[in-house]
Design a protein around this motif. Structure first.
Motif, short mmCIF file in Angstrom:
data_model
loop_
_atom_site.label_atom_id
_atom_site.label_comp_id
_atom_site.label_asym_id
_atom_site.label_seq_id
_atom_site.Cartn_x
_atom_site.Cartn_y
_atom_site.Cartn_z
N GLU A 98 -30.84 -18.23 -22.40
CA GLU A 98 -29.81 -19.25 -22.60
C GLU A 98 -30.36 -20.41 -23.43
O GLU A 98 -29.70 -20.88 -24.37
CB GLU A 98 -29.30 -19.76 -21.25
CG GLU A 98 -28.53 -18.70 -20.48
CD GLU A 98 -28.43 -18.99 -18.98
OE1 GLU A 98 -28.68 -20.15 -18.58
OE2 GLU A 98 -28.09 -18.06 -18.23
N ALA A 100 -30.87 -19.24 -27.02
CA ALA A 100 -29.58 -19.13 -27.72
C ALA A 100 -29.11 -20.49 -28.20
O ALA A 100 -28.65 -20.63 -29.34
CB ALA A 100 -28.53 -18.49 -26.81
N LEU A 101 -29.24 -21.51 -27.36
CA LEU A 101 -28.84 -22.86 -27.77
C LEU A 101 -29.71 -23.36 -28.93
O LEU A 101 -29.22 -23.95 -29.88
CB LEU A 101 -28.92 -23.82 -26.59
CG LEU A 101 -27.91 -23.58 -25.48
CD1 LEU A 101 -28.16 -24.55 -24.33
CD2 LEU A 101 -26.49 -23.71 -25.99
N LEU A 144 -31.25 -21.49 -31.13
CA LEU A 144 -30.91 -20.72 -32.33
C LEU A 144 -29.60 -21.20 -32.95
O LEU A 144 -29.48 -21.28 -34.18
CB LEU A 144 -30.83 -19.23 -32.00
CG LEU A 144 -32.16 -18.56 -31.65
CD1 LEU A 144 -31.93 -17.13 -31.18
CD2 LEU A 144 -33.13 -18.60 -32.82
N LEU A 145 -28.63 -21.54 -32.11
CA LEU A 145 -27.37 -22.09 -32.63
C LEU A 145 -27.61 -23.42 -33.33
O LEU A 145 -27.03 -23.70 -34.39
CB LEU A 145 -26.35 -22.25 -31.50
CG LEU A 145 -25.76 -20.95 -30.96
CD1 LEU A 145 -25.00 -21.21 -29.66
CD2 LEU A 145 -24.86 -20.30 -31.99
N CYS A 146 -28.47 -24.22 -32.76
CA CYS A 146 -28.82 -25.51 -33.36
C CYS A 146 -29.53 -25.29 -34.71
O CYS A 146 -29.18 -25.92 -35.72
CB CYS A 146 -29.72 -26.28 -32.40
SG CYS A 146 -30.12 -27.94 -32.93
N TRP A 182 -29.40 -22.66 -36.66
CA TRP A 182 -28.42 -22.14 -37.61
C TRP A 182 -27.57 -23.27 -38.18
O TRP A 182 -27.34 -23.34 -39.39
CB TRP A 182 -27.52 -21.11 -36.93
CG TRP A 182 -26.33 -20.74 -37.77
CD1 TRP A 182 -26.29 -19.84 -38.79
CD2 TRP A 182 -25.02 -21.31 -37.67
NE1 TRP A 182 -25.02 -19.80 -39.33
CE2 TRP A 182 -24.23 -20.70 -38.67
CE3 TRP A 182 -24.44 -22.26 -36.84
CZ2 TRP A 182 -22.88 -21.01 -38.85
CZ3 TRP A 182 -23.11 -22.57 -37.02
CH2 TRP A 182 -22.34 -21.95 -38.01
N PRO A 202 -24.22 -25.76 -30.58
CA PRO A 202 -24.73 -25.64 -29.20
C PRO A 202 -23.89 -26.42 -28.19
O PRO A 202 -23.77 -26.00 -27.04
CB PRO A 202 -26.16 -26.19 -29.27
CG PRO A 202 -26.32 -26.80 -30.60
CD PRO A 202 -25.21 -26.35 -31.47
N LEU A 257 -24.48 -16.01 -25.83
CA LEU A 257 -25.80 -15.42 -26.01
C LEU A 257 -25.86 -14.56 -27.26
O LEU A 257 -26.85 -14.57 -28.00
CB LEU A 257 -26.20 -14.62 -24.77
CG LEU A 257 -26.22 -15.44 -23.47
CD1 LEU A 257 -26.56 -14.53 -22.30
CD2 LEU A 257 -27.17 -16.60 -23.56
N GLY A 316 -26.26 -16.62 -30.32
CA GLY A 316 -27.65 -16.96 -30.66
C GLY A 316 -28.28 -15.89 -31.53
O GLY A 316 -28.94 -16.20 -32.53
N THR A 375 -31.15 -9.64 -24.63
CA THR A 375 -29.98 -10.23 -23.98
C THR A 375 -29.14 -9.16 -23.30
O THR A 375 -28.73 -9.33 -22.14
CB THR A 375 -29.13 -11.01 -25.02
OG1 THR A 375 -29.93 -12.06 -25.56
CG2 THR A 375 -27.89 -11.58 -24.39
#
Length: 138
Positions: A29, A32-33, A35-37, A39, A58, A90, A93, A113
């Motif tokens: 988790e 994933a946050l 990775l979103l950030c 990106w 995120p 997830l 991410g 995941t």
């Protein structure tokens, strides 16, 4: 679960793989946050757009998780809905990692995941006291 005296204390060592999988879920988790950030900041061309995407993606994921997928979610849909939200957040991410040019890493994140979610569902179905099998018990 209760201890040997039946006093209601949790006995973690009866299901060590459950604990390991839950710790892995927390790490997934957080990754994933992150990775979103990453990106978001890497995608936006303009500084303001990068900041909006880097902080907004995120943030949206956290709100979705809080509303629908957290253990004490505000709105708890049926299991397919929870799994859908978990897959979006997830899996998002992994998709974000792919989007910034790391396809092999994205496949690894996606596979870990999926395995984690599968194992969590198996453990959820085998909770002690429900008559189902308990891993590690004879």
């Amino acid at each position: 679960m209760t201890d040997a005296g039946g006093r209601g204390r949790a006995v973690i060592d009866e299901r060590p793989w459950y604990v390991v999988n839950e710790v892995l879920a927390l790490l997934i988790e957080c990754v994933a946050l992150g990775l979103l950030c990453w990106w978001g900041f890497a995608t936006g061309g303009h500084a303001a757009i990068s900041a909006l995407l880097g902080l907004g993606a995120p943030a949206v994921a956290v709100v979705l998780w809080w509303l629908f997928a957290a253990p004490r979610a505000k709105l708890r849909p049926a299991l397919p809905g929870v799994l859908l939200v978990k897959g979006l957040v997830l899996g998002g991410g992994a998709a974000a990692l792919y989007g910034i040019g790391h396809p092999v890493g994205a496949v690894v994140v996606g596979a870990v995941t999926a395995a984690n979610l599968t194992v969590a569902e198996v453990f959820r179905r085998s909770v002690p006291g429900d008559g189902g099998p308990v891993p590690g018990r004879r």
